[in-house]
Design an enzyme around this catalytic site. Sequence first.
Site: not given
Length: 455
Positions: A41, A22-25, A135, A19-20, A27
Amino acid sequence: MPHPDLPERIGPYRIVDRLGEGGMGTVYAGLEESGRKVAIKVIRREFAADRQYRARFEAEVAAAQRVRPFCTAPVLSADPAADPPYLVTEFVNGPSLDAAVAKEGPLRGADLEAVAVGIATALTAIHDADVVHRDLKPANVLLSTFGPRVIDFGIARSMDGTRLTATGGIVGTPSFMAPEQLDGRGATPASDVFAWGATVAFAARGGPCFGGTSLPAVIHQIVSGEPDLSGLEGTLLSAVRAALTKDPARRPSAQSLLDGLISSGVREQQAAPSRPPTQAPPVHTSATFPPPALAAGEAAALVERQYRQAAQAGDPAAMRSLAVLLSGQGRGAEAETWSRYAAAVESRPDMYRQQTGYHGQPTQAPHQYQAAHHPHARPPLNSLAIYAACMGAIGLITCGLPSIPAIVAGHVAWVRLRRKGQRGLGLAVTGIALGWLMIAFWALVAYGSTLPDEP
C-alpha cells in the site's frame, strides 16, 4: 492484465500488478526476492507531504505490527520514511465479503457463522494490541480458503496515542460506523464491535442493515433508528443485536462476542437444574448479551486446533500463525519447525501463479470460486491427468508415439495435483505407467534387432 504504468520496483519489491486504489493510496502486488507475493500500500504523495499525516502513518505502522496474525493479514514490513511511504502486508488470496455477497448472495448457516467468528477473532487480536481498526466493513474482510481475514490498518490508530487525522473529517465508512464516530465522540474498541455487528448483518441480509436513500438518512438511522436484522437467528442474532446497541458502554467486548459464539452453552444447561425452583431464570436483554464463560485454555485450544488443521492443509499463513501461538505457549521447538515449513512453502513462486486480483477480486471461473469458498466441496478433476491416461491408452493400442506426451503430461499433472489439491492422481499414474510400458517395449524391440541371427 497488468496495469500499463506500473512502477518497476517499490523498495526491495518487484511490482507485478496494480490491485486497487482508495482514498489513502494505491495498492500493488509485489514479489520478494524469494518469490513470495505481497500486497504493498503506497500512500498518496499529497498526504505524505503533510508531516502530521506522516507522523500518524509511522505511529500506526508500529501499532499494526503489534497485532498477532489471528484472522488478519499481518504487516510484514514498512518504510514510513520513503518517498512516498509504503506498507507491506501478507497477500490474501480470496474474494472480499463485499464481492462474495454481491456475486453469490447472502451467507447462510455455517458460512455465516464462520465469518462472524473469524471477524470476532481478528478484532480480539487487534484490540489486544491496543489498536482500534476504525474502518471495519465487508470490503475489508477477505474470504480466503482457510477462513476470513481482516485487512487494511491504514486508518487504524493506537488507543494510547494521540488522534491524528489528515483532513480533520470523518475517517471510515458511514454505513458501518458507530453513532459515537458520527457525532464526533471518536472511535473506541466498542466502535469496532458495532462495525462487526453491521458487517455480519450485511453478510446475512445481502445489504446494509441501516438503509437510506442519502448519507444524512443513513446517519439518522444509525444514530436513532433500528437495524434490519433479517437473515439472522439464534445466538448470532442476539450477538449482533447486542453489538449494535447505541450506547458503546453497553456493548460486549470482542472477546465476549468470540467466547459467546464458539461456546455451545452446554455448561449453562447442565448448571440450570442447580438453581432454586423459585428462582426465575435470568432474562438477558440484547444490550447485555452475556456469553457463557469458557474453561481455562478452551478458547486457545480451539484457535490452535483451527490453525493446525489449516497448516496441515498447506496454508503458509496458518503455519506462521500457529508458530506464533505455539511460541507464546513456550513450545519453541515446534514453533520453529512450523516457521521453517512456512518459509519452504512460500519459497515456491509457482504456488502464487493464480488468476487473482486485489486481495480477493478473483478472475477465476464460478466453479473455482465455489470450491475455494466452500472448503468441503469436492475438488475438480485435473485435465492433464485425463489427457495423460488417454494418450497412454492410445499409445498402448497403436504402439506409437502418444506414449511420450502421456509421460510428460502425467508428470506435470502429478506436480499440479500436489500443489492445488485436485483429483486425478490415479489417472496421472496410469498415463505415466502406460507410456513407460510402451517405451520399454520399443526398447526391447530395438535391442532385439541388434542381436545377430542364429546360424
